[in-house]
Write a protein that holds these residues in place. Structure first.
Motif, PDB file in Angstrom:
ATOM      1  N   GLN A 284       5.910  -9.681  -3.808  1.00  0.00           N
ATOM      2  CA  GLN A 284       6.906  -8.576  -4.159  1.00  0.00           C
ATOM      3  C   GLN A 284       6.215  -7.396  -4.629  1.00  0.00           C
ATOM      4  O   GLN A 284       5.527  -7.363  -5.793  1.00  0.00           O
ATOM      5  N   ASP A 285       5.935  -6.349  -3.745  1.00  0.00           N
ATOM      6  CA  ASP A 285       5.051  -5.202  -3.658  1.00  0.00           C
ATOM      7  C   ASP A 285       5.835  -4.028  -4.000  1.00  0.00           C
ATOM      8  O   ASP A 285       6.490  -3.665  -3.019  1.00  0.00           O
ATOM      9  N   CYS A 286       5.458  -3.229  -5.204  1.00  0.00           N
ATOM     10  CA  CYS A 286       6.283  -1.967  -5.387  1.00  0.00           C
ATOM     11  C   CYS A 286       5.794  -0.744  -4.938  1.00  0.00           C
ATOM     12  O   CYS A 286       6.313   0.115  -5.103  1.00  0.00           O
ATOM     13  N   GLY A 287       4.639  -1.093  -4.210  1.00  0.00           N
ATOM     14  CA  GLY A 287       4.198   0.194  -3.682  1.00  0.00           C
ATOM     15  C   GLY A 287       2.880   0.754  -4.132  1.00  0.00           C
ATOM     16  O   GLY A 287       2.852   2.239  -3.607  1.00  0.00           O
ATOM     17  N   THR A 304       4.379   6.441  -1.489  1.00  0.00           N
ATOM     18  CA  THR A 304       3.364   5.359  -1.041  1.00  0.00           C
ATOM     19  C   THR A 304       2.404   5.525  -0.003  1.00  0.00           C
ATOM     20  O   THR A 304       1.657   4.903   0.213  1.00  0.00           O
ATOM     21  N   ARG A 310      -1.046   0.913  -0.926  1.00  0.00           N
ATOM     22  CA  ARG A 310      -0.564   0.523   0.490  1.00  0.00           C
ATOM     23  C   ARG A 310      -1.429  -0.127   1.287  1.00  0.00           C
ATOM     24  O   ARG A 310      -1.142  -1.208   2.165  1.00  0.00           O
ATOM     25  N   SER A 313      -1.846  -3.615   0.457  1.00  0.00           N
ATOM     26  CA  SER A 313      -0.803  -4.496   0.976  1.00  0.00           C
ATOM     27  C   SER A 313      -0.751  -5.001   2.450  1.00  0.00           C
ATOM     28  O   SER A 313      -0.634  -5.883   3.066  1.00  0.00           O
ATOM     29  N   TYR A 314      -1.338  -3.605   3.447  1.00  0.00           N
ATOM     30  CA  TYR A 314      -1.264  -3.890   4.710  1.00  0.00           C
ATOM     31  C   TYR A 314      -2.362  -4.930   5.114  1.00  0.00           C
ATOM     32  O   TYR A 314      -1.939  -5.825   6.005  1.00  0.00           O
ATOM     33  N   GLN A 317      -0.756  -8.183   4.368  1.00  0.00           N
ATOM     34  CA  GLN A 317       0.313  -8.635   5.339  1.00  0.00           C
ATOM     35  C   GLN A 317      -0.372  -9.165   6.849  1.00  0.00           C
ATOM     36  O   GLN A 317       0.053 -10.110   7.408  1.00  0.00           O
ATOM     37  N   THR A 330       7.558  -5.337   0.746  1.00  0.00           N
ATOM     38  CA  THR A 330       6.922  -3.982   0.290  1.00  0.00           C
ATOM     39  C   THR A 330       8.228  -3.108   0.327  1.00  0.00           C
ATOM     40  O   THR A 330       9.256  -3.152   0.986  1.00  0.00           O
ATOM     41  N   THR A 331       8.127  -1.990   0.000  1.00  0.00           N
ATOM     42  CA  THR A 331       8.933  -0.832  -0.459  1.00  0.00           C
ATOM     43  C   THR A 331       8.497   0.565  -0.214  1.00  0.00           C
ATOM     44  O   THR A 331       7.180   0.641  -0.481  1.00  0.00           O
ATOM     45  N   GLU A 332       9.045   1.535   0.335  1.00  0.00           N
ATOM     46  CA  GLU A 332       8.511   2.989   0.320  1.00  0.00           C
ATOM     47  C   GLU A 332       9.070   3.727  -1.074  1.00  0.00           C
ATOM     48  O   GLU A 332       8.841   4.877  -1.212  1.00  0.00           O
TER      49      GLU A 332
END
Length: 449
Positions: A284-287, A304, A310, A313-314, A317, A330-332
């Motif tokens: 769970q990634d808050c950005g 973000t 980010r 995170s990419y 992924q 992830t989230t923006e």
């Protein structure tokens, strides 16, 4: 200010009109200082009547042509210009020119002409405004379409193992590892803090690997009777130092891009080790946080999109796209919301909780509690019940029923020393959730003795 270069066909039309007026009306002077009828005045009036645009626009065009095409201009004033002489012939015919018998009144603009011209100009301006609005709407829709395309490929529903309850199974638990504030690249010198712990890239690698190993040991060895359907791995930002202040830019050991590479290498290995131990990992990634940004000041819009976190995170992924054991959300937004059994958790970095301070006598605990309550009330107003807030940012472990504040990997720093903050050892938080009782245990994972 230089005039824009006119198209050759327009130059040809203007010179042809000027030349034709001279031939048809040899009785008129070339120009009239008093403002009466003249060859130039008649040419401008005819062109304006046919094509619109204010008088000063045509006057400016004539002046521009006279300077750029003096030879052709001289022949036009003498009535000797040949259409196409400047290199291109206008497709528009020369406006009809009244003879001398029509008198000067034929070239005088009436009130009706002015009204007609004003309406034409108003219509043109309105059309430009509508075009600008339409282009803005197209841009907005294109951005929205890109979001829809992204969302079409994203998984929205949480994995079943994080919400499915097995009542009566007292052994089932879900561990949640809260990670934040690695601040890779920062250098802390123990000589400046009067403390035994320093920090560097090498020390980060050692502490992060210890975090993963101790998390596995605390779950599998300290709680041997518990069973785990998987583990949740929270990423709450400030992964890199980022050099966001002058002194960090001067003293950071690596650049932000190099720090991203280090983070991606270590976290890829760490998540893979957790997948081997627990079978499934939900990230769970808050950005990102405030140190990850690529701007001088924090942003409220597209935050973000300007976060080095980010990129990490990419990369994660991409590394795990073919591994069914690992899912990454992830989230923006600065928040990411998910469920652990019946508990709804909001995870955020902590710099956007609407509460600042934390350097008073009581320390950051009151600031953290106040901010968490503001987050819960905001979410309630949005129609969402939040049971717990998980955050980092403050580099201080705090455990209350409705909020967990994480520690950090760097430990006691020069900044903390400057503000006489209470030292805490480098640590992260590991929480355990029961399908019956919710959060039943919160452990500090210490990373230095």
């Amino acid at each position: 200010m230089a005039q824009p270069k006119l198209p050759l066909d327009l130059v040809d039309l203007i010179l042809s009109t000027l030349s034709e007026v001279r031939r048809r009306r040899p009785d008129l002077p070339l120009k009239s200082p008093g403002g009466g009828a003249s060859v130039r005045h008649v040419a401008i009036t005819l062109l304006q009547g046919r094509f619109g645009s204010p008088t000063n626009t045509w006057s400016s065009r004539l002046g521009s042509i006279r300077g750029a095409y003096l030879a052709a201009w001289t022949r036009a004033e003498a009535g000797q210009y040949a259409p196409g002489e400047v290199g291109e012939r206008s497709a528009e015919p020369v406006p009809e020119i009244p003879g001398a018998e029509a008198g000067e009144a034929a070239f005088e603009r009436t009130l009706a002409d002015d009204v007609k011209l004003h309406r034409a100009q108003a219509t043109s301006e309105a059309a430009r405004v509508r075009l600008k609005e339409a282009l803005g709407e197209i841009s907005r829709l294109e951005a929205e379409l890109a979001d829809y395309r992204w969302a079409r490929g994203a998984r929205i529903a949480p994995p079943e193992w994080t919400v499915k309850r097995k009542l009566g199974d007292k052994h089932a638990h879900i561990p949640v590892l809260i990670t934040s504030d690695f601040q890779i690249g920062e250098v802390i010198r123990p000589q400046e803090t009067d403390h035994t712990h320093g920090y560097s890239v090498e020390i980060f690698r050692r502490r992060y690997r210890a975090l993963i190993a101790q998390t596995i040991r605390l779950c599998l060895d300290h709680q041997p009777s518990w069973t785990y359907p998987g583990i949740i791995y929270e990423r709450l930002g400030d992964t890199i130092s980022g050099g966001i202040h002058d002194e960090l830019a001067e003293t950071d050991e690596v650049t932000p891009i190099e720090a991203v590479q280090i983070a991606a290498e270590e976290e890829t290995a760490g998540i893979r080790a957790l997948a081997e131990a627990f079978g499934r990992v939900l990230v769970q990634d808050c950005g990102g946080g405030n140190h990850d940004r690529d701007t001088h000041k924090p942003r409220s819009k597209a935050a973000t999109a300007h976060s080095y976190d980010r990129l990490v995170s990419y990369i994660l992924q991409r590394e795990f796209k073919d591994d069914p054991r690992v899912e990454i959300f992830t989230t923006e937004s600065p928040d990411i919301v998910f469920r652990v059994y019946d508990r709804t958790i909001l995870a955020t970095h902590g710099d956007k909780i609407g509460s600042r301070g934390g350097q008073g006598f009581i320390g950051p605990s009151a600031t953290i509690a106040r901010g968490a309550q503001k987050v819960i009330m905001e979410q309630q107003a949005l129609g969402r019940r939040i049971d717990e807030v998980h955050l980092g940012h403050f580099h201080t472990f705090t455990d209350q029923d409705f909020v967990i504040s994480n520690g950090c990997l760097p430990g006691y720093s020069e900044y903390a020393k400057l503000n006489r903050l209470r030292p805490q050892p480098p640590l992260q938080v590991l929480a355990f959730y029961s399908p019956t009782w919710g959060r039943v245990c919160t452990k500090r994972v210490f990373l230095e003795a």
